[in-house]
Design an enzyme around this catalytic site. Structure first.
Site, PDB file in Angstrom:
ATOM      1  N   HIS A   1       0.754  -1.117   0.051  1.00  0.00           N
ATOM      2  CA  HIS A   1      -0.050  -0.032   0.063  1.00  0.00           C
ATOM      3  C   HIS A   1       0.786   1.101   0.089  1.00  0.00           C
ATOM      4  CE1 HIS A   1      -3.976  -1.953   1.614  1.00  0.00           C
ATOM      5  NE2 HIS A   1      -3.521  -2.881   0.562  1.00  0.00           N
TER       6      HIS A   1
ATOM      7  N   THR B   1     -29.175   1.856 -25.686  1.00  0.00           N
ATOM      8  CA  THR B   1     -28.295   1.813 -24.584  1.00  0.00           C
ATOM      9  C   THR B   1     -28.098   2.620 -23.804  1.00  0.00           C
ATOM     10  OG1 THR B   1     -27.273  -0.332 -25.991  1.00  0.00           O
ATOM     11  CG2 THR B   1     -26.332   0.438 -23.781  1.00  0.00           C
TER      12      THR B   1
ATOM     13  N   ARG C   1      -5.989  -0.067 -27.855  1.00  0.00           N
ATOM     14  CA  ARG C   1      -4.900  -0.093 -28.783  1.00  0.00           C
ATOM     15  C   ARG C   1      -4.087   1.288 -29.132  1.00  0.00           C
ATOM     16  NH1 ARG C   1      -9.637  -0.384 -31.172  1.00  0.00           N
ATOM     17  NH2 ARG C   1     -10.389   1.155 -32.873  1.00  0.00           N
TER      18      ARG C   1
ATOM     19  N   GLU D   1       1.222   3.683   2.102  1.00  0.00           N
ATOM     20  CA  GLU D   1       1.735   4.084   3.386  1.00  0.00           C
ATOM     21  C   GLU D   1       3.246   3.060   3.541  1.00  0.00           C
ATOM     22  OE1 GLU D   1      -2.588   4.079   4.567  1.00  0.00           O
ATOM     23  OE2 GLU D   1      -1.385   3.106   2.806  1.00  0.00           O
TER      24      GLU D   1
ATOM     25  N   THR E   1     -24.872  -2.257 -31.554  1.00  0.00           N
ATOM     26  CA  THR E   1     -23.688  -1.590 -31.789  1.00  0.00           C
ATOM     27  C   THR E   1     -22.673  -2.800 -31.975  1.00  0.00           C
ATOM     28  OG1 THR E   1     -24.157   0.163 -30.266  1.00  0.00           O
ATOM     29  CG2 THR E   1     -21.877  -0.500 -30.727  1.00  0.00           C
TER      30      THR E   1
ATOM     31  N   ALA F   1     -20.038  10.395 -28.984  1.00  0.00           N
ATOM     32  CA  ALA F   1     -19.572  11.457 -29.970  1.00  0.00           C
ATOM     33  C   ALA F   1     -20.807  11.973 -30.728  1.00  0.00           C
ATOM     34  CB  ALA F   1     -18.397  11.022 -30.989  1.00  0.00           C
TER      35      ALA F   1
ATOM     36  N   ARG G   1     -10.426   4.039 -21.706  1.00  0.00           N
ATOM     37  CA  ARG G   1     -10.653   2.445 -21.562  1.00  0.00           C
ATOM     38  C   ARG G   1      -9.656   1.856 -20.808  1.00  0.00           C
ATOM     39  NH1 ARG G   1     -11.789   0.808 -28.065  1.00  0.00           N
ATOM     40  NH2 ARG G   1     -13.850   2.139 -28.352  1.00  0.00           N
TER      41      ARG G   1
ATOM     42  N   CYS H   1      -1.920  -1.247   7.500  1.00  0.00           N
ATOM     43  CA  CYS H   1      -0.846  -0.088   7.449  1.00  0.00           C
ATOM     44  C   CYS H   1      -1.091   0.587   8.789  1.00  0.00           C
ATOM     45  CB  CYS H   1      -1.549   0.760   6.334  1.00  0.00           C
ATOM     46  SG  CYS H   1      -1.172   0.290   4.614  1.00  0.00           S
TER      47      CYS H   1
ATOM     48  N   CYS I   1      -5.532   1.122   6.421  1.00  0.00           N
ATOM     49  CA  CYS I   1      -6.346   0.051   6.686  1.00  0.00           C
ATOM     50  C   CYS I   1      -5.940  -0.631   8.059  1.00  0.00           C
ATOM     51  CB  CYS I   1      -6.363  -1.087   5.373  1.00  0.00           C
ATOM     52  SG  CYS I   1      -4.545  -1.666   5.388  1.00  0.00           S
TER      53      CYS I   1
END
Length: 345
Positions: free
Chosen positions: A48, A293, A211, A50, A200, A154, A188, A84, A75
């Protein structure tokens, strides 16, 4: 205090897209007005923030009169890594400043309580709004019990998200410019999954990967109620390492693609779909589907953020884009396009 917490938040951002299902956390250690240690959580299952920050301090004795800044409550439970809180207490760091309390049921104030019991001074709420925004995906999962939902599309200057197509015309039609498309690929890798409807998938046949940038491509979620699409004929399955979740109203029959998970729901409404993705352990979902959608998430208010590219050219006719579900919070130029960003209040 704010300048050090803002630095911790900037460090936390370096883990975006790599820490799921864990939150984004950065840590800064300050002594006599000087930063002596920094760290951030880099990947789920690894140390983590810390831990990295404390390990970066050259003179550990200096920790005894230092202040530790961290954007999320340390945590207090044993997971894949030790608590931590115990490390902070072990090094006798006298003061800890926190932006947000961790909503995870295994933490939820227990880390703060542990530190206070050990005599540590704890301050909570510094840069709290910035911390909330940073970990909005993590907070959505633990508070709303569903993934964080980002709507993305878009549209042309005159409000169309697709040109009028000739009969049988297939393949995607670019509306936004190259800079916007590159930014979409960056998004993405920052979200855990990407969702489209069967229309779609069939008409545009998109790859839905990242990509244009380096990083992990998101899990594909395909809404296909009647299981009418042949997955082996879709380009999104070209990459063998891709995981795809198909959500339908029918149980799977016959052999499945090795990377495919089938989820059959009695009702394929938006709330049921989000609950299924939550049960599958997904923290966020980027909706890149068509008008039907997108409207399925907008109408019941099951969305958190929208990102809309508005191109400078007009189409005149075609498929109308959804109405913006709220006033944009931010307007900025991306190449020749205008990016509109809004949040669900």
């Amino acid at each position: 205090m704010q300048q050090y917490m803002q630095r911790a938040i900037e460090l936390a951002k370096l883990g975006l897209g790599r820490t799921y299902p864990n939150p984004l956390v950065g840590c800064v250690i300050v002594r006599n007005g000087e930063i002596i240690g920094e760290g951030w959580h880099r990947k789920a299952g690894e140390a983590h923030a810390e831990v990295h920050a404390i390990n970066s301090v050259r003179d550990r004795e200096g920790l005894k009169d230092a202040c530790l800044y961290v954007n999320l409550e340390p945590c207090a439970h044993q997971g894949k890594t030790p608590p931590c809180c115990d490390l902070i207490i072990e090094h006798k760091i006298p003061k800890v400043v926190i932006a947000n309390i961790d909503p995870h049921d295994k933490v939820a104030g227990q880390g703060i309580a542990r530190l206070k019991e050990a005599g540590t001074e704890v301050i909570v709420g510094v840069c709290a709004s910035e911390g909330e925004h940073l970990n909005r995906r993590f907070f959505s999962v633990h508070r709303k019990k569903r993934p964080y939902v980002v709507l993305k599309w878009a549209e042309s200057r005159d409000g169309f998200m697709d040109a009028e197509r000739r009969a049988g015309q297939m393949g995607s039609i670019a509306i936004s410019g190259p800079e916007s498309q590159s930014l979409s690929h960056l998004w993405r890798i920052q979200e855990e999954s990407i969702l489209v409807g069967c229309k779609t998938a069939e008409v545009d046949d998109p790859l839905l990967n990242a990509r244009a940038v380096q990083g992990r491509s998101p899990v594909v979620v395909l809404i296909d109620p009647q299981r009418r699409l042949r997955l082996d004929q879709l380009r999104m399955m070209d990459a063998v390492e891709r995981q795809l979740i198909r959500i339908s109203s029918q149980s799977a029959t016959g052999p499945l693609h090795s990377a495919t998970q089938e989820i059959a729901l009695e009702h394929t409404d938006t709330a049921s779909i989000l609950n299924a993705l939550f049960q599958a352990g997904l923290s966020s979902v980027l909706i890149e589907g068509g008008r039907k959608t997108l409207d399925a998430f907008i109408a019941p208010g099951l969305w958190d953020e929208y990102r809309v590219f508005r191109a400078p050219h007009a189409l005149g006719k075609g498929l109308a884009s959804p109405d913006l579900p709220s006033e944009p919070y931010l307007r900025e130029s991306v190449g020749e396009d205008l990016l509109l960003t809004g949040y669900h209040q």
